[in-house]
Design an enzyme around this catalytic site. Structure first.
Site, mmCIF file in Angstrom:
data_model
loop_
_atom_site.group_PDB
_atom_site.id
_atom_site.type_symbol
_atom_site.label_atom_id
_atom_site.label_comp_id
_atom_site.label_asym_id
_atom_site.label_seq_id
_atom_site.Cartn_x
_atom_site.Cartn_y
_atom_site.Cartn_z
ATOM 1 N N PRO A 9 0.788 -1.225 0.000
ATOM 2 C CA PRO A 9 0.000 0.000 0.000
ATOM 3 C C PRO A 9 0.827 1.286 0.000
ATOM 4 O O PRO A 9 1.870 1.361 0.646
ATOM 5 C CB PRO A 9 -0.818 -0.100 1.300
ATOM 6 C CG PRO A 9 -0.118 -1.123 2.119
ATOM 7 C CD PRO A 9 0.536 -2.063 1.163
ATOM 8 N N ASN A 10 0.329 2.233 -0.749
ATOM 9 C CA ASN A 10 0.885 3.602 -0.849
ATOM 10 C C ASN A 10 2.178 3.685 -1.654
ATOM 11 O O ASN A 10 2.697 4.783 -1.862
ATOM 12 C CB ASN A 10 1.088 4.230 0.544
ATOM 13 C CG ASN A 10 -0.216 4.352 1.305
ATOM 14 O OD1 ASN A 10 -1.171 4.906 0.763
ATOM 15 N ND2 ASN A 10 -0.282 3.814 2.500
ATOM 16 N N ARG A 17 4.544 10.984 -2.199
ATOM 17 C CA ARG A 17 4.433 10.838 -0.742
ATOM 18 C C ARG A 17 5.788 11.111 -0.057
ATOM 19 O O ARG A 17 6.838 10.672 -0.555
ATOM 20 C CB ARG A 17 3.922 9.439 -0.360
ATOM 21 C CG ARG A 17 4.945 8.344 -0.528
ATOM 22 C CD ARG A 17 4.420 6.952 -0.228
ATOM 23 N NE ARG A 17 4.234 6.696 1.193
ATOM 24 C CZ ARG A 17 4.411 5.490 1.754
ATOM 25 N NH1 ARG A 17 4.773 4.441 1.007
ATOM 26 N NH2 ARG A 17 4.217 5.326 3.027
ATOM 27 N N TYR A 22 11.175 9.013 1.206
ATOM 28 C CA TYR A 22 11.206 8.021 0.124
ATOM 29 C C TYR A 22 11.864 8.519 -1.160
ATOM 30 O O TYR A 22 12.090 7.737 -2.083
ATOM 31 C CB TYR A 22 9.775 7.532 -0.178
ATOM 32 C CG TYR A 22 9.122 6.887 1.028
ATOM 33 C CD1 TYR A 22 9.587 5.670 1.524
ATOM 34 C CD2 TYR A 22 8.064 7.501 1.700
ATOM 35 C CE1 TYR A 22 9.019 5.083 2.644
ATOM 36 C CE2 TYR A 22 7.477 6.922 2.817
ATOM 37 C CZ TYR A 22 7.960 5.717 3.278
ATOM 38 O OH TYR A 22 7.391 5.139 4.391
ATOM 39 N N ASN A 73 7.850 -5.537 -1.246
ATOM 40 C CA ASN A 73 7.827 -4.483 -0.239
ATOM 41 C C ASN A 73 6.393 -4.449 0.282
ATOM 42 O O ASN A 73 5.511 -3.854 -0.352
ATOM 43 C CB ASN A 73 8.233 -3.132 -0.835
ATOM 44 C CG ASN A 73 8.274 -2.041 0.225
ATOM 45 O OD1 ASN A 73 7.777 -2.225 1.332
ATOM 46 N ND2 ASN A 73 8.878 -0.910 -0.123
ATOM 47 N N ALA A 76 3.291 -0.853 4.775
ATOM 48 C CA ALA A 76 2.782 -0.843 6.157
ATOM 49 C C ALA A 76 2.360 -2.231 6.627
ATOM 50 O O ALA A 76 2.405 -2.531 7.831
ATOM 51 C CB ALA A 76 1.613 0.130 6.255
ATOM 52 N N HIS A 79 4.361 -4.555 9.064
ATOM 53 C CA HIS A 79 4.309 -4.428 10.522
ATOM 54 C C HIS A 79 3.034 -5.020 11.121
ATOM 55 O O HIS A 79 2.872 -5.028 12.336
ATOM 56 C CB HIS A 79 4.417 -2.946 10.906
ATOM 57 C CG HIS A 79 5.473 -2.222 10.120
ATOM 58 N ND1 HIS A 79 6.806 -2.555 10.187
ATOM 59 C CD2 HIS A 79 5.394 -1.218 9.195
ATOM 60 C CE1 HIS A 79 7.495 -1.772 9.375
ATOM 61 N NE2 HIS A 79 6.659 -0.956 8.755
ATOM 62 N N ASP A 86 2.141 -15.580 6.184
ATOM 63 C CA ASP A 86 1.722 -16.977 5.983
ATOM 64 C C ASP A 86 1.680 -17.343 4.503
ATOM 65 O O ASP A 86 2.001 -18.474 4.137
ATOM 66 C CB ASP A 86 0.334 -17.214 6.603
ATOM 67 C CG ASP A 86 0.381 -17.321 8.124
ATOM 68 O OD1 ASP A 86 1.501 -17.337 8.687
ATOM 69 O OD2 ASP A 86 -0.696 -17.393 8.743
ATOM 70 N N GLU A 97 12.646 -9.196 0.920
ATOM 71 C CA GLU A 97 11.829 -8.046 1.318
ATOM 72 C C GLU A 97 12.669 -6.770 1.168
ATOM 73 O O GLU A 97 13.862 -6.771 1.502
ATOM 74 C CB GLU A 97 11.402 -8.226 2.782
ATOM 75 C CG GLU A 97 10.447 -7.172 3.281
ATOM 76 C CD GLU A 97 10.256 -7.254 4.796
ATOM 77 O OE1 GLU A 97 11.202 -7.623 5.506
ATOM 78 O OE2 GLU A 97 9.158 -6.932 5.249
ATOM 79 N N HIS A 99 12.702 -2.542 2.011
ATOM 80 C CA HIS A 99 12.143 -1.300 2.543
ATOM 81 C C HIS A 99 13.011 -0.162 2.034
ATOM 82 O O HIS A 99 14.236 -0.187 2.213
ATOM 83 C CB HIS A 99 12.131 -1.290 4.073
ATOM 84 C CG HIS A 99 11.144 -2.246 4.639
ATOM 85 N ND1 HIS A 99 9.787 -2.093 4.460
ATOM 86 C CD2 HIS A 99 11.307 -3.386 5.342
ATOM 87 C CE1 HIS A 99 9.160 -3.092 5.051
ATOM 88 N NE2 HIS A 99 10.058 -3.895 5.584
ATOM 89 N N ILE A 100 12.382 0.806 1.414
ATOM 90 C CA ILE A 100 13.117 1.948 0.849
ATOM 91 C C ILE A 100 13.787 2.732 1.973
ATOM 92 O O ILE A 100 14.960 3.093 1.889
ATOM 93 C CB ILE A 100 12.133 2.843 0.058
ATOM 94 C CG1 ILE A 100 11.564 2.057 -1.131
ATOM 95 C CG2 ILE A 100 12.823 4.125 -0.408
ATOM 96 C CD1 ILE A 100 10.357 2.689 -1.779
ATOM 97 N N SER A 101 13.035 2.988 3.025
ATOM 98 C CA SER A 101 13.582 3.738 4.164
ATOM 99 C C SER A 101 14.199 2.770 5.171
ATOM 100 O O SER A 101 13.929 1.569 5.137
ATOM 101 C CB SER A 101 12.452 4.531 4.839
ATOM 102 O OG SER A 101 11.499 3.630 5.396
ATOM 103 N N ARG A 106 13.142 4.698 12.426
ATOM 104 C CA ARG A 106 11.883 5.453 12.406
ATOM 105 C C ARG A 106 11.015 5.130 13.632
ATOM 106 O O ARG A 106 11.545 4.721 14.657
ATOM 107 C CB ARG A 106 11.169 5.184 11.072
ATOM 108 C CG ARG A 106 12.011 5.649 9.873
ATOM 109 C CD ARG A 106 11.309 5.407 8.554
ATOM 110 N NE ARG A 106 10.053 6.161 8.452
ATOM 111 C CZ ARG A 106 9.132 5.939 7.522
ATOM 112 N NH1 ARG A 106 9.343 4.991 6.606
ATOM 113 N NH2 ARG A 106 8.036 6.657 7.493
ATOM 114 N N ARG A 110 7.239 0.751 13.539
ATOM 115 C CA ARG A 110 7.884 0.147 12.358
ATOM 116 C C ARG A 110 9.019 -0.800 12.752
ATOM 117 O O ARG A 110 9.670 -1.394 11.907
ATOM 118 C CB ARG A 110 8.457 1.233 11.444
ATOM 119 C CG ARG A 110 7.387 2.108 10.827
ATOM 120 C CD ARG A 110 7.994 3.126 9.862
ATOM 121 N NE ARG A 110 7.176 4.308 9.812
ATOM 122 C CZ ARG A 110 6.089 4.465 9.039
ATOM 123 N NH1 ARG A 110 5.741 3.505 8.213
ATOM 124 N NH2 ARG A 110 5.381 5.565 9.071
#
Ligand code: DQA
Length: 160
Positions: A9-10, A17, A22, A73, A76, A79, A86, A97, A99-101, A106, A110
């Site tokens: 998402p996002n 954003r 990001y 990725n 959200a 978390h 699963d 996996e 994560h950009i940040s 943070r 997170r």
């Protein structure tokens, strides 16, 4: 070999954003770079983005018997989502996996990554370059699996 890239998402809002976190790159630009790299290495690649947890679970399940590896990725949902964790465990494909940040620098919420234990590796904090690192890592994993299978096959052959 086929890699499926799944974006949570996002991430469709990248470039708009929170650019201070990001950066300015759009998702399409990240995917274009990944596609170039895949083509240079003779690998098939597909991209999927959804803001819905169930759609992400469905897309992971579709990888079973179709893809060789997943780059994800979960955004959200990393978390919160036991369902995505699963699904990755269920298809039992190598997953990386991204994560950009750097989520570990943070907010507290997170710090917990539910999806990470179902992945071979997690890359955090490299910005969009993390996806390129994930591609390199995935090629390494897939080549190792291929070499292992070839060795097992040659050992199974009857001795002349
Ligand atoms: C993110 C980090 C998550 O905590 C956040 O919810 C995102 C993006 C990242 O790529 O840094 O949406 O996954």
């Amino acid at each position: 070999m086929k890699i499926v890239v799944i974006q949570g998402p996002n991430l469709n809002m990248l470039g708009v954003r929170e650019q201070n976190i990001y950066g300015p790159m759009k998702l399409e630009q990240i995917h274009a770079q990944m596609k170039d790299f895949a083509q240079q290495n003779g690998v098939e690649i597909e991209f999927f983005q959804s803001n819905l947890e169930g759609e992400i679970v469905d897309r992971i399940q579709e990888c079973y018997g179709d893809a060789d590896g997943i780059i994800i990725n979960p955004a959200a949902y990393s978390h919160t989502s036991i369902a995505i964790r699963d699904a990755l465990a269920a298809v039992s494909l190598p997953a990386i996996e991204v994560h950009i940040s750097n989520v570990y620098k943070r907010e507290d919420f997170r710090q917990k990554d539910i999806v990470a234990p179902a992945c071979a590796s997690t890359i955090v904090g490299f910005g969009p370059f993390g996806y390129h690192l994930a591609m390199i890592g995935m090629l390494q994993i897939l080549n190792e699996i291929k070499a292992m299978k070839e060795m097992q096959q040659s050992q199974a052959q009857p001795q002349q």
